[in-house]
Design an enzyme around this catalytic site. Structure first.
Site, PDB file in Angstrom:
ATOM      1  N   HIS A   1       0.844  -1.198   0.000  1.00  0.00           N
ATOM      2  CA  HIS A   1       0.000   0.000   0.000  1.00  0.00           C
ATOM      3  C   HIS A   1       0.885   1.257   0.000  1.00  0.00           C
ATOM      4  CE1 HIS A   1      -3.371   2.524   1.863  1.00  0.00           C
ATOM      5  NE2 HIS A   1      -2.298   3.231   2.138  1.00  0.00           N
ATOM      6  N   GLU A   2       1.862   1.291   0.911  1.00  0.00           N
ATOM      7  CA  GLU A   2       2.746   2.457   0.994  1.00  0.00           C
ATOM      8  C   GLU A   2       3.516   2.647  -0.306  1.00  0.00           C
ATOM      9  OE1 GLU A   2       2.516   4.618   3.296  1.00  0.00           O
ATOM     10  OE2 GLU A   2       1.144   3.391   4.471  1.00  0.00           O
TER      11      GLU A   2
ATOM     12  N   HIS B   1       1.696   4.598  -2.872  1.00  0.00           N
ATOM     13  CA  HIS B   1       1.903   6.045  -2.748  1.00  0.00           C
ATOM     14  C   HIS B   1       3.279   6.437  -3.303  1.00  0.00           C
ATOM     15  CE1 HIS B   1      -1.611   6.443  -0.254  1.00  0.00           C
ATOM     16  NE2 HIS B   1      -1.109   5.756   0.753  1.00  0.00           N
TER      17      HIS B   1
ATOM     18  N   ASP C   1      -5.674   8.511   3.956  1.00  0.00           N
ATOM     19  CA  ASP C   1      -5.617   8.864   2.535  1.00  0.00           C
ATOM     20  C   ASP C   1      -6.898   9.558   2.090  1.00  0.00           C
ATOM     21  OD1 ASP C   1      -3.166   7.609   2.480  1.00  0.00           O
ATOM     22  OD2 ASP C   1      -4.043   5.672   1.942  1.00  0.00           O
TER      23      ASP C   1
HETATM   24 ZN   LIG Z   1      -2.109   5.236   2.477  1.00  0.00          ZN
END
Ligand SMILES: [Zn+2]
Length: 371
Positions: A58-59, A62, A160
């Site tokens: 997930h990170e 980004h 987010d």
């Molecule tokens: Zn996030």
């Protein structure tokens, strides 16, 4: 910082795990061993590791999206509460912020999709059952990824969803006003979350407090950046400070620390050009390991990022954030150090901004409309 272990580097980003995360894993192992023996203990640890691998992906959603817009990420850290990617900066272009923010939850949606294709059944486990080892690992992982996507889309900073909301509002209201509206919505969500937590789950109360504080600090920072745009750095920088020569002994540095109360000491050469910075923490560590006779040059960090005296305050703040250093040096045309900007400068500016009535100006500093 020393509480984190580096476990590797992916495409220029150092992956770190916080020591509390290791303790958390040990606790999971022990608790499950006590309740269900060795198989249960290993099963739970494997689940938590896979879960955090998903958090890491997930990170990186980004991080890679940010990279496409030229923003690098020096560190990503795994904590028991989740992952934190330290982006150098968040672009203020709303389209870019939107894509960077949404990329993380989309990764979780994609993982869940793949797991469902592999045969995961997300209808069986519900959130309370992710601990249940009788449900297959596949089902639990798929369910938890859907949970991660939804949780991160809660429209409140630092989630987010808060950034997605701001980006959506920014095209209509402008960045500062959009942040303010998003922060208010986030605080309302936090209150609702806290109330829900009172009734059902005390853990939610802590998350709610965290979210509430994050919303107001985000609004402060954005308003501050807007207000410092166009303000010359020489207006707010610290001009009266002690500097140390590189060949001074550490005991002299300690004297300077005691006499000035300054947290960071720029180190300058014979003609006043900056060659490094010595922070309070570095100094104390060096006294312990190298002794008081060692030189400042051996204890300092070799880089003091600098900015010209004609730059603006928001450029200085941006550099402070990007370089993750305790201080920024301000140099004159000949490269000599004439001032420093630290986190205390930011704290001072926030206080000033809070205190200023609307429309009143002190020097070049005024309170921006809507802040
Ligand atoms: Zn996030």
């Amino acid at each position: 910082m020393s509480w984190s272990l580096n476990i590797g580097r992916v495409a220029g980003t150092v992956v770190r795990i916080h020591l509390t995360f290791v303790i958390f894993l040990a606790w999971i192992f022990v608790a499950n061993y006590a309740a269900g023996g060795l198989p249960s203990a290993w099963n739970s640890v494997a689940f938590v590791l896979l879960l955090f691998f998903c958090v890491l992906l997930h990170e990186f959603g980004h991080i890679f999206t940010a990279r496409a817009f030229g923003v690098t990420t020096p560190y990503v850290t795994l904590l028991p509460i989740g992952g934190v990617a330290q982006l150098e900066r968040i672009p203020e272009e709303s389209g870019q912020e939107f894509l960077i923010a949404i990329a993380g939850p989309l990764v979780n949606v994609a993982i869940a999709g793949v797991l469902i294709l592999l045969g995961a059944d997300i209808m069986v486990p519900h959130a309370a059952a992710v601990e249940d080892m009788h449900i297959s690992m596949l089902d639990r992982l798929a369910a938890v990824n859907i949970f991660l996507a939804l949780f991160n889309l809660i429209p409140a900073f630092p989630m987010d969803g808060g950034r997605v909301l701001r980006a959506a509002l920014a095209s209509k209201f402008g960045y500062v006003r959009a942040t303010e509206i998003a922060a208010h919505i986030g605080q309302f969500v936090a209150l609702a979350l806290g109330f829900f937590g009172l009734l059902y789950n005390p853990l939610l109360i802590f998350i709610a407090i965290f979210v509430y504080l994050a919303a107001s600090s985000e609004a402060h920072m954005v308003a501050l950046r807007a207000a410092s745009r166009g303000v010359p750095v020489s207006y707010a920088m610290m001009k009266q400070f002690a500097a140390l020569p590189p060949d001074a002994h550490l005991d002299e540095a300690v004297q300077a620390l005691l006499q000035t109360g300054q947290g960071e000491f720029p180190v300058v050469d014979g003609v006043g050009k900056p060659v490094g910075v010595l922070g309070r923490g570095d100094l104390i560590r060096a006294i312990k390991t190298l002794g008081p006779d060692a030189r400042v040059a051996d204890a300092m960090s070799a880089e003091l990022p600098t900015i010209g005296h004609r730059a603006t305050l928001d450029q200085a703040f941006r550099l402070l954030q990007e370089k993750q250093t305790p201080a920024i040096g301000v140099t004159d045309a000949s490269g000599r150090l004439v001032g420093i900007v630290t986190h205390e400068t930011i704290a001072g500016m926030i206080m000033l901004q809070e205190a200023l009535p609307k429309g009143v100006q002190i020097g070049p500093w005024s309170r921006p409309a809507g802040a």
